[in-house]
Design a protein around this motif. Structure first.
Motif, PDB file in Angstrom:
ATOM      1  N   THR A 182       0.839  -1.201   0.000  1.00  0.00           N
ATOM      2  CA  THR A 182       0.000   0.000   0.000  1.00  0.00           C
ATOM      3  C   THR A 182       0.875   1.252   0.000  1.00  0.00           C
ATOM      4  O   THR A 182       1.768   1.402   0.827  1.00  0.00           O
ATOM      5  N   VAL A 183       0.615   2.146  -0.946  1.00  0.00           N
ATOM      6  CA  VAL A 183       1.363   3.393  -1.042  1.00  0.00           C
ATOM      7  C   VAL A 183       0.841   4.358   0.013  1.00  0.00           C
ATOM      8  O   VAL A 183      -0.372   4.549   0.163  1.00  0.00           O
ATOM      9  N   VAL A 184       1.764   4.970   0.751  1.00  0.00           N
ATOM     10  CA  VAL A 184       1.434   5.948   1.787  1.00  0.00           C
ATOM     11  C   VAL A 184       1.663   7.342   1.215  1.00  0.00           C
ATOM     12  O   VAL A 184       2.799   7.715   0.899  1.00  0.00           O
ATOM     13  N   LYS A 185       0.574   8.086   1.064  1.00  0.00           N
ATOM     14  CA  LYS A 185       0.659   9.466   0.580  1.00  0.00           C
ATOM     15  C   LYS A 185       0.447  10.389   1.786  1.00  0.00           C
ATOM     16  O   LYS A 185      -0.610  10.370   2.401  1.00  0.00           O
ATOM     17  N   THR A 186       1.462  11.167   2.089  1.00  0.00           N
ATOM     18  CA  THR A 186       1.573  11.856   3.364  1.00  0.00           C
ATOM     19  C   THR A 186       1.191  13.334   3.260  1.00  0.00           C
ATOM     20  O   THR A 186       1.057  13.891   2.163  1.00  0.00           O
ATOM     21  N   GLY A 187       1.061  13.974   4.410  1.00  0.00           N
ATOM     22  CA  GLY A 187       0.720  15.381   4.445  1.00  0.00           C
ATOM     23  C   GLY A 187       1.870  16.309   4.076  1.00  0.00           C
ATOM     24  O   GLY A 187       1.645  17.467   3.716  1.00  0.00           O
ATOM     25  N   HIS A 188       3.089  15.812   4.194  1.00  0.00           N
ATOM     26  CA  HIS A 188       4.293  16.567   3.842  1.00  0.00           C
ATOM     27  C   HIS A 188       5.314  15.578   3.294  1.00  0.00           C
ATOM     28  O   HIS A 188       5.451  14.475   3.811  1.00  0.00           O
ATOM     29  N   GLY A 189       6.053  15.968   2.284  1.00  0.00           N
ATOM     30  CA  GLY A 189       7.163  15.144   1.826  1.00  0.00           C
ATOM     31  C   GLY A 189       6.773  14.033   0.867  1.00  0.00           C
ATOM     32  O   GLY A 189       5.716  14.064   0.240  1.00  0.00           O
ATOM     33  N   ASP A 190       7.664  13.034   0.795  1.00  0.00           N
ATOM     34  CA  ASP A 190       7.572  12.002  -0.224  1.00  0.00           C
ATOM     35  C   ASP A 190       6.659  10.853   0.182  1.00  0.00           C
ATOM     36  O   ASP A 190       6.404  10.611   1.359  1.00  0.00           O
ATOM     37  N   ASP A 191       6.206  10.119  -0.846  1.00  0.00           N
ATOM     38  CA  ASP A 191       5.462   8.881  -0.620  1.00  0.00           C
ATOM     39  C   ASP A 191       6.368   7.824  -0.006  1.00  0.00           C
ATOM     40  O   ASP A 191       7.601   7.888  -0.105  1.00  0.00           O
ATOM     41  N   THR A 192       5.727   6.820   0.588  1.00  0.00           N
ATOM     42  CA  THR A 192       6.435   5.634   1.040  1.00  0.00           C
ATOM     43  C   THR A 192       5.476   4.451   0.884  1.00  0.00           C
ATOM     44  O   THR A 192       4.481   4.563   0.167  1.00  0.00           O
ATOM     45  N   THR A 193       5.787   3.324   1.497  1.00  0.00           N
ATOM     46  CA  THR A 193       4.865   2.195   1.512  1.00  0.00           C
ATOM     47  C   THR A 193       4.734   1.691   2.941  1.00  0.00           C
ATOM     48  O   THR A 193       5.577   1.966   3.799  1.00  0.00           O
ATOM     49  N   ILE A 194       3.687   0.947   3.184  1.00  0.00           N
ATOM     50  CA  ILE A 194       3.488   0.375   4.520  1.00  0.00           C
ATOM     51  C   ILE A 194       4.673  -0.515   4.905  1.00  0.00           C
ATOM     52  O   ILE A 194       5.228  -0.401   6.005  1.00  0.00           O
ATOM     53  N   SER A 195       5.105  -1.377   3.992  1.00  0.00           N
ATOM     54  CA  SER A 195       6.185  -2.310   4.334  1.00  0.00           C
ATOM     55  C   SER A 195       7.483  -1.563   4.651  1.00  0.00           C
ATOM     56  O   SER A 195       8.242  -1.972   5.528  1.00  0.00           O
ATOM     57  N   ALA A 196       7.718  -0.434   3.943  1.00  0.00           N
ATOM     58  CA  ALA A 196       8.957   0.313   4.168  1.00  0.00           C
ATOM     59  C   ALA A 196       8.980   0.974   5.541  1.00  0.00           C
ATOM     60  O   ALA A 196      10.058   1.277   6.069  1.00  0.00           O
ATOM     61  N   GLU A 197       7.811   1.187   6.133  1.00  0.00           N
ATOM     62  CA  GLU A 197       7.762   1.915   7.411  1.00  0.00           C
ATOM     63  C   GLU A 197       7.663   1.017   8.635  1.00  0.00           C
ATOM     64  O   GLU A 197       7.756   1.506   9.762  1.00  0.00           O
ATOM     65  N   ILE A 198       7.504  -0.270   8.435  1.00  0.00           N
ATOM     66  CA  ILE A 198       7.354  -1.166   9.577  1.00  0.00           C
ATOM     67  C   ILE A 198       8.515  -1.032  10.556  1.00  0.00           C
ATOM     68  O   ILE A 198       8.347  -0.931  11.776  1.00  0.00           O
ATOM     69  N   SER A 199       9.730  -1.006  10.027  1.00  0.00           N
ATOM     70  CA  SER A 199      10.903  -0.928  10.893  1.00  0.00           C
ATOM     71  C   SER A 199      11.098   0.439  11.533  1.00  0.00           C
ATOM     72  O   SER A 199      11.894   0.601  12.458  1.00  0.00           O
ATOM     73  N   ASN A 200      10.356   1.447  11.047  1.00  0.00           N
ATOM     74  CA  ASN A 200      10.494   2.811  11.565  1.00  0.00           C
ATOM     75  C   ASN A 200       9.489   3.127  12.664  1.00  0.00           C
ATOM     76  O   ASN A 200       9.509   4.235  13.217  1.00  0.00           O
ATOM     77  N   VAL A 201       8.613   2.179  12.957  1.00  0.00           N
ATOM     78  CA  VAL A 201       7.583   2.408  13.974  1.00  0.00           C
ATOM     79  C   VAL A 201       8.016   1.671  15.240  1.00  0.00           C
ATOM     80  O   VAL A 201       7.810   0.471  15.381  1.00  0.00           O
ATOM     81  N   ARG A 202       8.632   2.416  16.146  1.00  0.00           N
ATOM     82  CA  ARG A 202       9.161   1.804  17.359  1.00  0.00           C
ATOM     83  C   ARG A 202       8.627   2.552  18.574  1.00  0.00           C
ATOM     84  O   ARG A 202       8.444   3.745  18.519  1.00  0.00           O
TER      85      ARG A 202
END
Length: 202
Positions: A182-202
Motif C-alpha cells: 500500500t502506497v502511503v501518501k503523506t501530508g508533507h514530503g515524499d510517498d512511502t509504503t506500509i512495508s517500508a515503514e514497519i521498521s520505523n515504527v518503534r
C-alpha cells in the motif's frame, strides 16, 4: 475511466504553541476528469482550485485540525460548494483558525466516500492530534495519512494535544495491518509504503 490521484504542494506557515514554521503541504485530489475529492486544504485556496481545474468537488476531507491543513478549507468550500468533513475530536484546533464557522459533517471511523467509482474509508488514527484521520483507498492500493505516518516513521508528537504512545498504537493497529505494498501518501514530503515503514515504527 478509473480514479486517479493528483497532487498539489502549497507552501505557508504552520503555527502551534506560539511558534511558527515554514512548511510545504501536500494536497491530494482523488477523482477523474469530472469529479474530485480533496484531502486537506492548507494555506491558500488558489493553488488548490487550480489543481481542481473546474471539476466538481464532492467533498473536502481534512485529516486533522492543525492550521496548515485547514486554513483554506472555508474559502475552498465557498468556491466549490463542497462540504467540509472534519473529525470533531480536533474541534478545539478548528476553532482557533475558523472561530465563526463550522465544518459540515463529522469525519469518524468508518466514514466512506465514493468518487469516480473509488471508495475511500476513514481510519481514525489519533496521536498527532486527537482527531487525526487517514483515508484508505484499497482500489488504488493507497492510504492518505496526513501527519500520522511519513516516509521515515510516525508524525510529530511533541506539541499540544499530541501523544507518542497513542500515535504508535494507531499506526500499528490501523495502518501496519494494511497490505505491505500500500502506497502511503503523506501530508508533507515524499510517498512511502506500509512495508517500508514497519521498521520505523518503534
Amino acid at each position: 475511466m478509473t480514479a486517479r490521484v493528483d497532487k498539489a504542494v502549497v507552501s505557508g506557515v504552520f503555527s502551534l504553541d506560539g511558534q511558527d514554521f515554514d512548511v510545504d503541504n501536500n494536497v491530494w485530489l482523488v477523482g477523474d476528469d469530472d469529479e474530485v475529492l480533496v484531502i486537506d486544504a492548507p494555506h491558500d485556496a488558489a493553488p488548490i482550485l487550480e489543481a481542481i481545474g473546474g471539476r466538481r468537488v464532492t467533498a473536502i476531507v481534512l485529516t486533522h485540525g492543525h492550521n496548515d491543513h485547514i486554513t483554506a478549507a472555508v474559502a475552498l468550500r465557498e468556491a466549490t460548494g463542497a462540504p467540509i468533513w472534519f473529525n470533531p475530536a480536533d474541534r478545539m484546533l478548528w476553532d482557533v483558525v475558523h472561530p465563526d464557522t463550522a465544518p459540515d459533517h463529522d469525519l469518524v471511523e468508518g466514514t466512506r466516500f465514493t468518487v469516480a467509482g473509488t471508495t475511500l474509508t476513514a481510519l481514525h488514527t489519533p496521536g498527532h492530534s486527537p482527531g487525526s484521520t487517514c483515508l484508505h483507498a484499497p482500489d488504488l492500493a493507497t492510504v492518505f495519512t496526513g501527519d500520522t505516518l511519513f516516509h521515515g516513521g510516525p508524525g510529530a508528537t511533541g506539541r499540544s494535544y499530541s501523544d507518542k504512545p497513542t500515535i504508535l498504537n494507531s499506526i500499528r493497529s490501523r495502518l501496519l495491518s494494511l497490505h505491505g505494498d500500500t502506497v502511503v501518501k503523506t501530508g508533507h514530503g515524499d510517498d512511502t509504503t506500509i512495508s517500508a515503514e514497519i521498521s520505523n515504527v518503534r
